[in-house]
Each structure stands twice: as C-alpha cells, then as structure tokens.
Motif scaffolding. Structure first.
Motif, PDB file in Angstrom:
ATOM      1  N   ASP A 278      12.832  20.970  30.853  1.00  0.00           N
ATOM      2  CA  ASP A 278      13.044  19.676  30.206  1.00  0.00           C
ATOM      3  C   ASP A 278      12.052  18.632  30.716  1.00  0.00           C
ATOM      4  OD1 ASP A 278      15.115  20.792  28.803  1.00  0.00           O
ATOM      5  OD2 ASP A 278      16.691  19.990  30.099  1.00  0.00           O
ATOM      6  N   GLN A 279      11.779  18.663  32.025  1.00  0.00           N
ATOM      7  CA  GLN A 279      10.876  17.682  32.607  1.00  0.00           C
ATOM      8  C   GLN A 279       9.432  17.915  32.182  1.00  0.00           C
ATOM      9  OE1 GLN A 279      11.627  17.953  36.819  1.00  0.00           O
ATOM     10  NE2 GLN A 279      13.414  16.614  36.726  1.00  0.00           N
ATOM     11  N   SER A 280       9.105  19.141  31.789  1.00  0.00           N
ATOM     12  CA  SER A 280       7.729  19.448  31.397  1.00  0.00           C
ATOM     13  C   SER A 280       7.451  19.070  29.949  1.00  0.00           C
ATOM     14  CB  SER A 280       7.447  20.944  31.592  1.00  0.00           C
ATOM     15  OG  SER A 280       8.115  21.717  30.608  1.00  0.00           O
ATOM     16  N   ILE A 281       8.503  18.739  29.197  1.00  0.00           N
ATOM     17  CA  ILE A 281       8.341  18.402  27.782  1.00  0.00           C
ATOM     18  C   ILE A 281       8.577  16.909  27.584  1.00  0.00           C
ATOM     19  CG2 ILE A 281       9.200  18.788  25.448  1.00  0.00           C
ATOM     20  CD1 ILE A 281       9.971  21.602  26.299  1.00  0.00           C
ATOM     21  N   LEU A 282       7.584  16.242  27.033  1.00  0.00           N
ATOM     22  CA  LEU A 282       7.665  14.812  26.766  1.00  0.00           C
ATOM     23  C   LEU A 282       7.685  14.605  25.255  1.00  0.00           C
ATOM     24  CD1 LEU A 282       7.521  11.856  27.742  1.00  0.00           C
ATOM     25  CD2 LEU A 282       5.028  12.083  27.748  1.00  0.00           C
ATOM     26  N   ALA A 283       8.750  13.996  24.764  1.00  0.00           N
ATOM     27  CA  ALA A 283       8.869  13.698  23.335  1.00  0.00           C
ATOM     28  C   ALA A 283       8.881  12.186  23.166  1.00  0.00           C
ATOM     29  CB  ALA A 283      10.143  14.311  22.764  1.00  0.00           C
ATOM     30  N   ILE A 284       7.871  11.661  22.481  1.00  0.00           N
ATOM     31  CA  ILE A 284       7.750  10.213  22.349  1.00  0.00           C
ATOM     32  C   ILE A 284       6.899   9.873  21.130  1.00  0.00           C
ATOM     33  CG2 ILE A 284       5.734  10.153  23.888  1.00  0.00           C
ATOM     34  CD1 ILE A 284       6.755   7.433  24.919  1.00  0.00           C
ATOM     35  N   GLY A 285       7.334   8.874  20.384  1.00  0.00           N
ATOM     36  CA  GLY A 285       6.557   8.391  19.251  1.00  0.00           C
ATOM     37  C   GLY A 285       6.273   9.428  18.186  1.00  0.00           C
ATOM     38  N   GLY A 286       7.141  10.427  18.062  1.00  0.00           N
ATOM     39  CA  GLY A 286       6.908  11.486  17.092  1.00  0.00           C
ATOM     40  C   GLY A 286       6.045  12.613  17.619  1.00  0.00           C
TER      41      GLY A 286
ATOM     42  N   GLU B 110      -4.939  16.194  28.469  1.00  0.00           N
ATOM     43  CA  GLU B 110      -4.595  15.440  29.674  1.00  0.00           C
ATOM     44  C   GLU B 110      -4.599  13.936  29.412  1.00  0.00           C
ATOM     45  OE1 GLU B 110      -3.791  16.597  33.033  1.00  0.00           O
ATOM     46  OE2 GLU B 110      -3.236  18.150  31.599  1.00  0.00           O
ATOM     47  N   LEU B 111      -5.532  13.481  28.602  1.00  0.00           N
ATOM     48  CA  LEU B 111      -5.596  12.061  28.261  1.00  0.00           C
ATOM     49  C   LEU B 111      -4.359  11.644  27.471  1.00  0.00           C
ATOM     50  CD1 LEU B 111      -7.130   9.375  28.115  1.00  0.00           C
ATOM     51  CD2 LEU B 111      -8.339  10.261  26.102  1.00  0.00           C
ATOM     52  N   LEU B 112      -3.990  12.443  26.479  1.00  0.00           N
ATOM     53  CA  LEU B 112      -2.800  12.141  25.683  1.00  0.00           C
ATOM     54  C   LEU B 112      -1.547  12.179  26.546  1.00  0.00           C
ATOM     55  CD1 LEU B 112      -1.423  11.635  22.953  1.00  0.00           C
ATOM     56  CD2 LEU B 112      -1.374  14.124  22.622  1.00  0.00           C
ATOM     57  N   ARG B 113      -1.447  13.194  27.396  1.00  0.00           N
ATOM     58  CA  ARG B 113      -0.266  13.331  28.248  1.00  0.00           C
ATOM     59  C   ARG B 113      -0.125  12.137  29.186  1.00  0.00           C
ATOM     60  NH1 ARG B 113       0.917  14.971  33.234  1.00  0.00           N
ATOM     61  NH2 ARG B 113      -1.274  15.397  33.699  1.00  0.00           N
ATOM     62  N   TYR B 114      -1.235  11.698  29.778  1.00  0.00           N
ATOM     63  CA  TYR B 114      -1.164  10.579  30.722  1.00  0.00           C
ATOM     64  C   TYR B 114      -0.808   9.277  30.013  1.00  0.00           C
ATOM     65  CZ  TYR B 114      -2.223   7.403  34.507  1.00  0.00           C
ATOM     66  OH  TYR B 114      -2.118   6.431  35.472  1.00  0.00           O
ATOM     67  N   LEU B 115      -1.413   9.030  28.864  1.00  0.00           N
ATOM     68  CA  LEU B 115      -1.100   7.808  28.120  1.00  0.00           C
ATOM     69  C   LEU B 115       0.366   7.796  27.685  1.00  0.00           C
ATOM     70  CD1 LEU B 115      -4.307   7.509  25.904  1.00  0.00           C
ATOM     71  CD2 LEU B 115      -3.577   5.863  27.650  1.00  0.00           C
TER      72      LEU B 115
ATOM     73  N   ASN C 128       3.825  22.649  30.370  1.00  0.00           N
ATOM     74  CA  ASN C 128       3.815  24.047  30.799  1.00  0.00           C
ATOM     75  C   ASN C 128       3.077  24.939  29.808  1.00  0.00           C
ATOM     76  OD1 ASN C 128       5.195  23.516  33.135  1.00  0.00           O
ATOM     77  ND2 ASN C 128       7.184  24.197  32.386  1.00  0.00           N
ATOM     78  N   ALA C 129       3.300  24.692  28.530  1.00  0.00           N
ATOM     79  CA  ALA C 129       2.667  25.515  27.494  1.00  0.00           C
ATOM     80  C   ALA C 129       1.294  24.980  27.099  1.00  0.00           C
ATOM     81  CB  ALA C 129       3.563  25.589  26.262  1.00  0.00           C
ATOM     82  N   PHE C 130       0.913  23.808  27.660  1.00  0.00           N
ATOM     83  CA  PHE C 130      -0.359  23.172  27.320  1.00  0.00           C
ATOM     84  C   PHE C 130      -0.469  23.036  25.800  1.00  0.00           C
ATOM     85  CE2 PHE C 130      -5.055  23.021  26.812  1.00  0.00           C
ATOM     86  CZ  PHE C 130      -5.297  21.926  27.604  1.00  0.00           C
ATOM     87  N   MET C 131       0.561  22.419  25.210  1.00  0.00           N
ATOM     88  CA  MET C 131       0.624  22.324  23.758  1.00  0.00           C
ATOM     89  C   MET C 131       1.160  20.953  23.367  1.00  0.00           C
ATOM     90  SD  MET C 131       2.593  24.906  21.127  1.00  0.00           S
ATOM     91  CE  MET C 131       4.209  24.468  21.780  1.00  0.00           C
ATOM     92  N   ALA C 132       0.596  20.393  22.308  1.00  0.00           N
ATOM     93  CA  ALA C 132       1.057  19.104  21.797  1.00  0.00           C
ATOM     94  C   ALA C 132       1.229  19.208  20.286  1.00  0.00           C
ATOM     95  CB  ALA C 132       0.061  18.004  22.145  1.00  0.00           C
TER      96      ALA C 132
END
Length: 224
Positions: free
Chosen positions: A126-134, A159-164, A140-144
């Motif tokens: 759960d902590q590895s998955i970020l759901a925000i703004g659609g 990495e840029l998208l994940r950090y923002l 973990n899966a390196f997938m967006a």
C-alpha cells in the motif's frame, strides 16, 4: 529481542500461566505485567498477557501494546470467567484459555504471526502505491498510469513524476528537483529539469498535463 515474552502479575514460570507450554519447544521469557516492562519488549515477536488474576492490568497493557507503532501480536490468557468481560476494544489479537492444550497454543501463536506478516506485506504494498490526481504510481512495479492508460516513462521521468506527486501543492525549485531526482553528483544545468517536465507533460496528455504547474522563476508544483 526476538521470541515470545509472557507478562504476568505473579512470580511465575511460563508453564504456570499456560501449562501447555511445557510440551512445546518455544523460547518464552517472563516479564512483569507493567507498562515499563512492555516498553522494553515491544520488539518481541509475540506478547502473551496473563489475564487470569489481574484483568484490569491485562486490559491496560493490551490497550497500550496494541496502540504502539508496529505492535507485535498479543495473546491474552484467560480463565473461563474472563471471556465474559473481554472486548475487542482491549486490542488483543487473540485469546486463549489457560488450560488450552499444546497444539491449540502453538496454532494460535503461529496464526497470529502469519496474520501479522501478511498485514505487514500488504502495508508495504500500500505504501509503495501512490494514487493522486487521477494518477496511480507504483514504485515497486516501476509503473505509472493516467486513468486507465499506462504511461511509457523513462527512469528519470518516472522518478520526477513520483517525487512531484509525493509532494503535492508544494513548489519545488529546479535545483531541488536536480538534487532529489538526479542526485547531488549531477553536474548538468537546470535546463535538464525543464526538458524532462516538458516530456512528462506530453506523456500525461491533455487531461493530466495541467497537474504539473510551472511557478515562474522558481520551479514546479504538482496540483492535487
């Protein structure tokens, strides 16, 4: 510390509290039924609380232990009359009758441990998955994904998208992004950030590109 810690209000051996332990090869240490002893043993694999004689103290310790961060499983030992008053709000993971046979004790301890490990694995997922703004970003899966569409991102774009996205509504300077995404040993200029943001917006598409706002003369912000 690892293993099992049994808390009791009496100067007793583990087998005095749970006689069935005599036939099991479990490493059980004994500690007083106090909050100070609990604080020193929260890194144990399993806590056994003796509620046969002192239900009030056992209840208090149950609640204190279950409220701790990363609390281990709690097995509450009761006499038959204790089952009438024990409640879910006490926070015990499971309860057992003091006269339970060895097989039942071992099974309850094993099932509590298995359940705790499964919950820890799920929490990690759960902590590895970020759901925000659609968007859905799985580290973990390196997938967006943008909605139902999977994004074909390079490593730095991801990495840029994940950090923002992990810092929503916060303005992050170009230098800050260079340090966090590219690393302190990167010697390229801030123009690199602008190029990657432009490519990232293009891949997000018209519906989601506005999630990344430009803050003039400063940097970028993820608008959640």
């Amino acid at each position: 510390m690892a293993g099992i810690v049994l808390f009791t209000s009496e100067p007793a051996a583990p087998t005095d509290v749970l006689p069935g332990l005599a036939l099991l090869t479990l490493d059980v240490e004994v500690a007083p039924l106090t909050t100070s002893a609990l604080a020193m043993n929260l890194d144990a694999d399993t806590l056994i609380l003796d509620g046969r004689r002192d239900l009030v103290s056992a209840r208090s310790l149950c609640r204190a232990a279950s409220g701790a961060m990363e609390a281990p499983p709690i097995l509450l030992v009761l006499e038959e009359g204790g089952f009438a008053v024990v409640a879910v709000s006490w926070g015990a993971t499971d309860t057992v009758l003091y006269s339970a046979p060895p097989a039942e004790i071992q099974a309850r301890i094993r099932m509590m441990s298995d359940r705790a490990q499964a919950e820890a694995r799920q929490e990690s997922i759960d902590q590895s998955i970020l759901a925000i703004g659609g968007l859905t970003i799985d580290s973990n899966a390196f997938m967006a994904r943008a909605g139902d569409r999977q994004l074909n991102l390079t490593y730095k774009e991801f990495e840029l998208l994940r950090y923002l996205a992990a810092n929503p509504n916060k303005v992050i300077s170009r230098d800050g992004l260079l340090q966090e995404v590219w690393g302190y040993d990167y010697f390229g200029g801030s123009r690199t950030v602008d190029v990657h943001v432009r490519r990232l917006r293009a891949k997000l598409g018209p519906e989601y590109e506005s999630l990344i706002s430009t803050v003039r003369n400063v940097g970028y912000r993820f608008d959640a």
